[in-house]
Scaffold this motif. Sequence first.
Motif, mmCIF file in Angstrom:
data_model
loop_
_atom_site.group_PDB
_atom_site.id
_atom_site.type_symbol
_atom_site.label_atom_id
_atom_site.label_comp_id
_atom_site.label_asym_id
_atom_site.label_seq_id
_atom_site.Cartn_x
_atom_site.Cartn_y
_atom_site.Cartn_z
ATOM 1 N N ALA A 15 0.888 -1.258 -0.139
ATOM 2 C CA ALA A 15 0.096 0.110 0.188
ATOM 3 C C ALA A 15 0.896 1.226 0.023
ATOM 4 C CB ALA A 15 -0.979 0.050 1.497
ATOM 5 N N GLN A 16 2.005 1.251 0.746
ATOM 6 C CA GLN A 16 3.026 2.406 0.836
ATOM 7 C C GLN A 16 3.525 2.663 -0.634
ATOM 8 O OE1 GLN A 16 5.611 1.170 3.909
ATOM 9 N NE2 GLN A 16 4.379 2.193 5.604
ATOM 10 N N THR A 17 3.894 1.665 -1.147
ATOM 11 C CA THR A 17 4.427 1.586 -2.545
ATOM 12 C C THR A 17 3.356 2.233 -3.632
ATOM 13 O OG1 THR A 17 6.087 -0.393 -2.176
ATOM 14 C CG2 THR A 17 5.575 0.424 -4.486
ATOM 15 N N THR A 18 2.340 1.864 -3.659
ATOM 16 C CA THR A 18 1.019 2.161 -4.332
ATOM 17 C C THR A 18 0.870 3.813 -4.122
ATOM 18 O OG1 THR A 18 -0.007 0.005 -4.312
ATOM 19 C CG2 THR A 18 -1.196 2.022 -4.986
ATOM 20 N N LYS A 19 0.879 4.007 -2.780
ATOM 21 C CA LYS A 19 0.756 5.505 -2.314
ATOM 22 C C LYS A 19 1.722 6.378 -3.245
ATOM 23 C CE LYS A 19 0.367 8.726 1.239
ATOM 24 N NZ LYS A 19 0.313 9.005 2.837
ATOM 25 N N LYS A 20 2.969 5.777 -3.178
ATOM 26 C CA LYS A 20 3.999 6.660 -4.038
ATOM 27 C C LYS A 20 3.764 6.776 -5.130
ATOM 28 C CE LYS A 20 7.595 5.267 -0.608
ATOM 29 N NZ LYS A 20 8.847 4.525 -0.393
ATOM 30 N N ILE A 21 3.409 5.900 -6.142
ATOM 31 C CA ILE A 21 3.178 6.023 -7.280
ATOM 32 C C ILE A 21 2.017 6.949 -7.788
ATOM 33 C CG2 ILE A 21 2.518 4.630 -9.344
ATOM 34 C CD1 ILE A 21 4.083 2.337 -8.272
ATOM 35 N N MET A 258 -6.279 9.903 -9.181
ATOM 36 C CA MET A 258 -4.975 9.412 -8.236
ATOM 37 C C MET A 258 -5.167 10.091 -7.057
ATOM 38 S SD MET A 258 -3.217 7.878 -10.274
ATOM 39 C CE MET A 258 -4.826 7.251 -10.797
ATOM 40 N N LYS A 259 -5.788 11.156 -6.728
ATOM 41 C CA LYS A 259 -5.992 11.567 -5.286
ATOM 42 C C LYS A 259 -6.779 10.788 -4.725
ATOM 43 C CE LYS A 259 -6.390 14.961 -2.043
ATOM 44 N NZ LYS A 259 -7.208 14.390 -1.261
ATOM 45 N N ALA A 260 -7.838 10.514 -5.157
ATOM 46 C CA ALA A 260 -8.517 9.194 -4.431
ATOM 47 C C ALA A 260 -7.915 7.852 -4.346
ATOM 48 C CB ALA A 260 -9.862 8.860 -5.352
ATOM 49 N N ALA A 261 -7.038 7.442 -5.281
ATOM 50 C CA ALA A 261 -6.208 6.202 -5.134
ATOM 51 C C ALA A 261 -5.210 6.655 -3.465
ATOM 52 C CB ALA A 261 -5.498 6.137 -6.303
ATOM 53 N N SER A 262 -4.742 7.721 -3.658
ATOM 54 C CA SER A 262 -3.672 8.140 -2.633
ATOM 55 C C SER A 262 -4.628 7.984 -1.310
ATOM 56 C CB SER A 262 -2.963 9.409 -2.896
ATOM 57 O OG SER A 262 -2.434 9.282 -3.847
ATOM 58 N N ASP A 263 -5.598 8.525 -1.099
ATOM 59 C CA ASP A 263 -6.523 8.392 0.086
ATOM 60 C C ASP A 263 -6.833 7.016 0.297
ATOM 61 O OD1 ASP A 263 -6.233 11.202 0.059
ATOM 62 O OD2 ASP A 263 -8.114 11.373 -0.906
ATOM 63 N N ASN A 264 -7.313 6.228 -0.652
ATOM 64 C CA ASN A 264 -7.385 4.796 -0.454
ATOM 65 C C ASN A 264 -6.563 4.106 -0.155
ATOM 66 O OD1 ASN A 264 -10.111 5.242 -1.256
ATOM 67 N ND2 ASN A 264 -10.054 4.709 -3.302
ATOM 68 N N ASP A 266 -4.029 5.389 1.942
ATOM 69 C CA ASP A 266 -3.749 5.727 3.251
ATOM 70 C C ASP A 266 -4.750 5.008 4.349
ATOM 71 O OD1 ASP A 266 -1.783 7.579 3.227
ATOM 72 O OD2 ASP A 266 -3.059 9.217 2.625
ATOM 73 N N ASN A 267 -6.140 4.752 3.709
ATOM 74 C CA ASN A 267 -7.017 4.185 4.551
ATOM 75 C C ASN A 267 -6.533 2.746 4.662
ATOM 76 O OD1 ASN A 267 -8.552 6.278 4.977
ATOM 77 N ND2 ASN A 267 -9.710 5.825 3.016
ATOM 78 N N THR A 273 -2.364 -1.503 9.473
ATOM 79 C CA THR A 273 -1.662 -1.350 10.928
ATOM 80 C C THR A 273 -2.180 -1.487 11.962
ATOM 81 O OG1 THR A 273 -0.339 0.737 9.404
ATOM 82 C CG2 THR A 273 -0.127 0.563 12.163
ATOM 83 N N ARG A 274 -3.427 -1.254 12.166
ATOM 84 C CA ARG A 274 -4.327 -1.650 13.216
ATOM 85 C C ARG A 274 -4.491 -3.284 13.374
ATOM 86 N NH1 ARG A 274 -9.352 2.553 12.509
ATOM 87 N NH2 ARG A 274 -8.203 4.436 13.155
ATOM 88 N N LEU A 275 -4.602 -3.972 12.221
ATOM 89 C CA LEU A 275 -4.744 -5.307 12.364
ATOM 90 C C LEU A 275 -3.225 -5.878 12.889
ATOM 91 C CD1 LEU A 275 -6.823 -5.932 9.123
ATOM 92 C CD2 LEU A 275 -7.598 -6.376 11.431
ATOM 93 N N ARG A 276 -2.258 -5.459 12.093
ATOM 94 C CA ARG A 276 -0.878 -5.838 12.428
ATOM 95 C C ARG A 276 -0.720 -5.853 13.860
ATOM 96 N NH1 ARG A 276 3.979 -2.427 10.863
ATOM 97 N NH2 ARG A 276 3.030 -1.135 12.406
ATOM 98 N N ASN A 277 -1.092 -4.353 14.642
ATOM 99 C CA ASN A 277 -0.980 -4.350 15.960
ATOM 100 C C ASN A 277 -1.608 -5.052 16.632
ATOM 101 O OD1 ASN A 277 0.847 -2.191 15.240
ATOM 102 N ND2 ASN A 277 -0.727 -0.617 15.631
ATOM 103 N N ASN A 278 -3.089 -5.372 16.483
ATOM 104 C CA ASN A 278 -3.925 -6.502 17.131
ATOM 105 C C ASN A 278 -3.135 -7.866 16.910
ATOM 106 O OD1 ASN A 278 -5.637 -4.338 17.772
ATOM 107 N ND2 ASN A 278 -7.074 -5.080 15.872
ATOM 108 N N ALA A 279 -2.772 -8.154 15.979
ATOM 109 C CA ALA A 279 -1.905 -9.546 15.803
ATOM 110 C C ALA A 279 -0.957 -9.747 16.501
ATOM 111 C CB ALA A 279 -1.651 -9.925 14.340
ATOM 112 N N ARG A 280 -0.148 -8.674 16.721
ATOM 113 C CA ARG A 280 0.997 -8.876 17.495
ATOM 114 C C ARG A 280 0.918 -8.629 19.001
ATOM 115 N NH1 ARG A 280 5.225 -3.936 16.484
ATOM 116 N NH2 ARG A 280 3.429 -2.729 17.229
ATOM 117 N N GLN A 281 -0.190 -7.884 19.421
ATOM 118 C CA GLN A 281 -0.714 -7.715 20.861
ATOM 119 C C GLN A 281 -1.294 -9.463 21.127
ATOM 120 O OE1 GLN A 281 -0.118 -5.314 22.964
ATOM 121 N NE2 GLN A 281 -0.845 -6.780 24.490
ATOM 122 N N ALA A 282 -1.920 -9.879 20.296
ATOM 123 C CA ALA A 282 -2.566 -11.331 20.465
ATOM 124 C C ALA A 282 -1.291 -12.289 20.554
ATOM 125 C CB ALA A 282 -3.340 -11.568 19.388
#
Length: 300
Positions: A15-21, A258-264, A266-267, A273-282
């Motif tokens: 997602a971060q690579t897609t956002k850069k593009i 492209m603005k909509a794609a960048s916003d998506n 980010d979402n 990130t939240r799912l990763r944090n939940n999985a790490r906490q679990a």
Amino acid sequence: MGAQLREYKQKISSAQTTKKITKAMELIAASRIQKAMARVRASSPFSRAVTRAVSAVATYTTIDHPLTREPEKVTRSAVLLLTSDRGLAGAFNSQVIKETLELAELLRSEGKEVVFYLFGRKAVGYFQFRQMVAAEEWTGEADTPSFETAKQISDALLQAYELDASEEGVDEIHVVYNRFVSMMVQEAESIRLLPLEVVEADETAGETSPGETYPLYEFEPEASDVLDALLPVYIQSRIFNALLQSAAAKQAATQKAMKAASDNADNLITDYTRLRNNARQAEITQQIAEIVGGADALAS
């Protein structure tokens, strides 16, 4: 649990690579749209002036000229479709293609045969995929159209317009393109180029709009010679302006998409990130539980 963490990390990285593009493409479109709008602003006054001059000449003459002559029966209609060469512009191409197909269906319902002229790789690809026939095609200059291309298109349309329908000619010419309204709005628009729809001047006020009057012309030697000279200029200027409008609208549509794609992106990054944090906490909770359970087992 470790595999799940690795999966979320990979998705965040993608997602971060897609956002850069998409962010880079948004900035490129934003820089190009200023040049495109400058070309539109430069060509629009001339196009309006030529159209106004043709309308004024036709209004104050009674000459029978192909420019304004309404055929008794229209059997063949030419439709020029303007699209882009590239995608990644949201509904830019789909809406103008839809407008073209609806116009073609309307013309066919009136008993007219439709002849298509295509500009842009997206229009050509659409017609080839559906095995639809087009009279002529032009590609490669959708982003920065040149006047030479507009002249080639107008010459082809005029050549077909000057022929009889029995000789593969056409009785009227329509153009469908995306008109630039604002940075957020691009509208598909269809106009009839020929025969020219002359709006008669108000005989009482003599005005076409407040503060504006049609000029009076004296013709030497003939009014038909003036209209013959104005006909190719009128078609070329209108087509060139439509090409520039379409190019500017495409850049605006690309920037918006492209603005909509960048916003998506980010979402997606936030969600993963939240799912990763939940999985790490679990995973940490599970490890603590195992340690406590092992200590209890040793103690007992």
